[in-house]
Scaffold this motif. Structure first.
Motif, PDB file in Angstrom:
ATOM      1  N   UNK A 217       0.829  -1.207   0.000  1.00 54.17           N
ATOM      2  CA  UNK A 217       0.000   0.000   0.000  1.00 54.17           C
ATOM      3  C   UNK A 217       0.862   1.255   0.000  1.00 54.17           C
ATOM      4  N   UNK A 218       1.944   1.252   0.772  1.00 57.86           N
ATOM      5  CA  UNK A 218       2.852   2.406   0.812  1.00 57.86           C
ATOM      6  C   UNK A 218       3.476   2.631  -0.562  1.00 57.86           C
ATOM      7  N   UNK A 219       3.946   1.557  -1.180  1.00 53.61           N
ATOM      8  CA  UNK A 219       4.598   1.682  -2.495  1.00 53.61           C
ATOM      9  C   UNK A 219       3.581   2.161  -3.535  1.00 53.61           C
TER      10      UNK A 219
ATOM     11  N   UNK B 274      17.305   5.828  -8.914  1.00 54.08           N
ATOM     12  CA  UNK B 274      17.166   4.831  -7.854  1.00 54.08           C
ATOM     13  C   UNK B 274      17.344   5.441  -6.471  1.00 54.08           C
ATOM     14  N   UNK B 275      18.282   6.377  -6.329  1.00 54.95           N
ATOM     15  CA  UNK B 275      18.511   6.977  -5.012  1.00 54.95           C
ATOM     16  C   UNK B 275      17.302   7.796  -4.572  1.00 54.95           C
ATOM     17  N   UNK B 276      16.660   8.495  -5.505  1.00 53.50           N
ATOM     18  CA  UNK B 276      15.466   9.265  -5.160  1.00 53.50           C
ATOM     19  C   UNK B 276      14.312   8.331  -4.813  1.00 53.50           C
ATOM     20  N   UNK B 277      14.178   7.230  -5.549  1.00 52.96           N
ATOM     21  CA  UNK B 277      13.143   6.245  -5.232  1.00 52.96           C
ATOM     22  C   UNK B 277      13.371   5.675  -3.835  1.00 52.96           C
ATOM     23  N   UNK B 278      14.624   5.349  -3.527  1.00 54.90           N
ATOM     24  CA  UNK B 278      14.947   4.795  -2.204  1.00 54.90           C
ATOM     25  C   UNK B 278      14.638   5.808  -1.107  1.00 54.90           C
ATOM     26  N   UNK B 279      15.024   7.061  -1.317  1.00 57.12           N
ATOM     27  CA  UNK B 279      14.750   8.105  -0.327  1.00 57.12           C
ATOM     28  C   UNK B 279      13.250   8.272  -0.096  1.00 57.12           C
ATOM     29  N   UNK B 280      12.481   8.283  -1.196  1.00 56.97           N
ATOM     30  CA  UNK B 280      11.026   8.420  -1.079  1.00 56.97           C
ATOM     31  C   UNK B 280      10.420   7.246  -0.324  1.00 56.97           C
ATOM     32  N   UNK B 281      10.891   6.040  -0.615  1.00 58.60           N
ATOM     33  CA  UNK B 281      10.376   4.852   0.077  1.00 58.60           C
ATOM     34  C   UNK B 281      10.736   4.884   1.560  1.00 58.60           C
ATOM     35  N   UNK B 282      11.976   5.239   1.887  1.00 54.32           N
ATOM     36  CA  UNK B 282      12.387   5.315   3.294  1.00 54.32           C
ATOM     37  C   UNK B 282      11.489   6.286   4.064  1.00 54.32           C
ATOM     38  N   UNK B 283      11.258   7.450   3.473  1.00 52.03           N
ATOM     39  CA  UNK B 283      10.437   8.464   4.135  1.00 52.03           C
ATOM     40  C   UNK B 283       8.995   7.976   4.288  1.00 52.03           C
TER      41      UNK B 283
ATOM     42  N   UNK C 195       4.402   6.433   7.303  1.00 52.28           N
ATOM     43  CA  UNK C 195       3.140   5.699   7.279  1.00 52.28           C
ATOM     44  C   UNK C 195       3.137   4.421   8.113  1.00 52.28           C
ATOM     45  N   UNK C 196       4.317   3.805   8.281  1.00 53.77           N
ATOM     46  CA  UNK C 196       4.375   2.552   9.037  1.00 53.77           C
ATOM     47  C   UNK C 196       5.136   2.685  10.351  1.00 53.77           C
ATOM     48  N   UNK C 197       5.783   3.831  10.558  1.00 52.61           N
ATOM     49  CA  UNK C 197       6.521   4.054  11.792  1.00 52.61           C
ATOM     50  C   UNK C 197       7.787   3.232  11.911  1.00 52.61           C
ATOM     51  N   UNK C 198       8.345   2.819  10.785  1.00 48.43           N
ATOM     52  CA  UNK C 198       9.556   1.988  10.784  1.00 48.43           C
ATOM     53  C   UNK C 198      10.646   2.718  10.007  1.00 48.43           C
ATOM     54  N   UNK C 199      11.787   2.874  10.658  1.00 46.58           N
ATOM     55  CA  UNK C 199      12.939   3.479  10.000  1.00 46.58           C
ATOM     56  C   UNK C 199      13.848   2.366   9.508  1.00 46.58           C
ATOM     57  N   UNK C 200      14.122   2.359   8.208  1.00 42.28           N
ATOM     58  CA  UNK C 200      15.022   1.356   7.632  1.00 42.28           C
ATOM     59  C   UNK C 200      15.646   1.901   6.361  1.00 42.28           C
ATOM     60  N   UNK C 201      16.805   1.373   6.035  1.00 41.23           N
ATOM     61  CA  UNK C 201      17.451   1.724   4.771  1.00 41.23           C
ATOM     62  C   UNK C 201      16.760   0.946   3.664  1.00 41.23           C
ATOM     63  N   UNK C 202      16.673   1.551   2.496  1.00 39.01           N
ATOM     64  CA  UNK C 202      16.101   0.910   1.324  1.00 39.01           C
ATOM     65  C   UNK C 202      17.109   1.033   0.184  1.00 39.01           C
ATOM     66  N   UNK C 203      17.348  -0.072  -0.479  1.00 36.54           N
ATOM     67  CA  UNK C 203      18.175  -0.084  -1.681  1.00 36.54           C
ATOM     68  C   UNK C 203      17.236  -0.357  -2.846  1.00 36.54           C
ATOM     69  N   UNK C 204      17.319   0.472  -3.881  1.00 38.18           N
ATOM     70  CA  UNK C 204      16.496   0.272  -5.076  1.00 38.18           C
ATOM     71  C   UNK C 204      17.417  -0.020  -6.253  1.00 38.18           C
ATOM     72  N   UNK C 205      17.036  -1.053  -7.002  1.00 39.27           N
ATOM     73  CA  UNK C 205      17.764  -1.454  -8.211  1.00 39.27           C
ATOM     74  C   UNK C 205      16.793  -1.478  -9.377  1.00 39.27           C
ATOM     75  N   UNK C 206      17.283  -1.194 -10.555  1.00 40.84           N
ATOM     76  CA  UNK C 206      16.465  -1.431 -11.739  1.00 40.84           C
ATOM     77  C   UNK C 206      16.491  -2.931 -12.018  1.00 40.84           C
ATOM     78  N   UNK C 207      15.518  -3.391 -12.784  1.00 46.79           N
ATOM     79  CA  UNK C 207      15.520  -4.808 -13.150  1.00 46.79           C
ATOM     80  C   UNK C 207      16.766  -5.137 -13.965  1.00 46.79           C
ATOM     81  N   UNK C 208      17.252  -4.186 -14.753  1.00 42.83           N
ATOM     82  CA  UNK C 208      18.481  -4.408 -15.526  1.00 42.83           C
ATOM     83  C   UNK C 208      19.692  -4.556 -14.602  1.00 42.83           C
TER      84      UNK C 208
END
Length: 186
Positions: free
Chosen positions: A26-28, A55-64, A69-82
Motif C-alpha cells: 500500500x505504501x509503495x 534509484x537513489x530518489x526512489x529509495x529516499x522516497x520509500x524510506x520516508x 506511514x508505518x513508523x519503521x525506520x530502515x534503509x532501502x536499496x532500489x535497483x532497476x531490473x536491468x
C-alpha cells in the motif's frame, strides 16, 4: 513488466521493525508505483516505477514513506531490473550449487576504493577465522560465498554490521534469482 526492486534492510528479523507486506504494498502504491508485488517477509518489493526518478530518489522516497506511514525506520536499496539482471550475470561463484551459501549484499551506492580498503581490513582482522569464505565486490554488489554456511561465517557477521564506507542489505541467491524471475514476469 516491473522495472525496479526495493530491498528493505533489517525488517521483520525480530519483534522490532515489523512491517506487514500488505501495508508495504500500500505504501509503495501510494507513491504512484504500479505492478507492486512483495516476496517473502524480509522486505522485497518488485514494482513499476512512476516517472523517471533515479534509484537513489526512489529509495529516499520509500524510506520516508515507510517511516511516515508505518513508523519503521530502515534503509532501502532500489535497483532497476536491468541492474538485478547484471548482478546475476556477474556472479563470480556460478558453480555454487546451494543458493543459501551465496549472498549478494546490495549497496546503497557504488563501492569505491574505501569499500575495497574496508574489505581488506576486515579480511586482515579476521585472519584464519575467514576459513573458506570468499568475497568480491562488483559495482554496487558484494558477493559473499560461504561454503560452510552463512550462519557460521565470521566474514558474514563482520560484513553484516552497518559500519564501513558502504551500507547495504543482503539477500541469499535463491531470493536474488526469484526477484529477477519476478521482474521478467515469468
Amino acid at each position: 513488466m516491473p522495472t525496479h526492486v526495493a530491498l528493505l534492510r533489517g525488517i521483520n528479523l525480530g519483534p522490532h521493525k515489523r512491517v506487514a507486506m500488505p501495508a508495504l504494498r500500500t505504501v509503495v502504491e501510494g507513491l504512484g508505483h504500479t505492478d507492486v508485488v512483495t516476496y517473502i517477509q524480509s522486505g522485497n518489493v518488485v514494482f513499476t516505477a512512476s516517472g523517471s526518478a533515479k534509484d537513489t530518489a526512489l529509495a529516499d522516497d520509500l524510506e520516508k514513506a515507510i517511516a511516515d506511514e508505518l513508523g519503521v525506520t530502515c534503509r532501502v536499496v532500489v535497483l532497476t531490473s536491468a541492474e538485478l539482471a547484471r548482478t546475476v550475470a556477474d556472479n563470480p561463484y556460478p558453480d555454487e550449487p546451494d543458493p543459501k551459501r551465496l549472498h549478494a549484499i546490495f549497496l546503497t551506492a557504488p563501492a569505491g576504493g574505501a569499500a575495497q580498503e574496508h574489505l581488506a581490513q576486515v579480511r586482515d582482522k579476521l585472519g584464519e577465522k575467514i576459513g573458506r569464505d570468499e568475497v568480491q565486490i562488483v559495482g554496487r554488489t558484494v558477493y559473499l560465498h560461504t561454503p560452510d554456511g552463512f550462519g557460521r561465517s565470521e566474514l558474514a557477521k563482520a560484513l553484516s554490521r552497518p559500519r564501513g564506507p558502504a551500507e547495504g542489505t543482503a539477500r541469499n541467491w535463491a531470493t536474488v534469482t526469484k526477484l529477477l524471475t519476478m521482474c521478467e514476469g515469468s
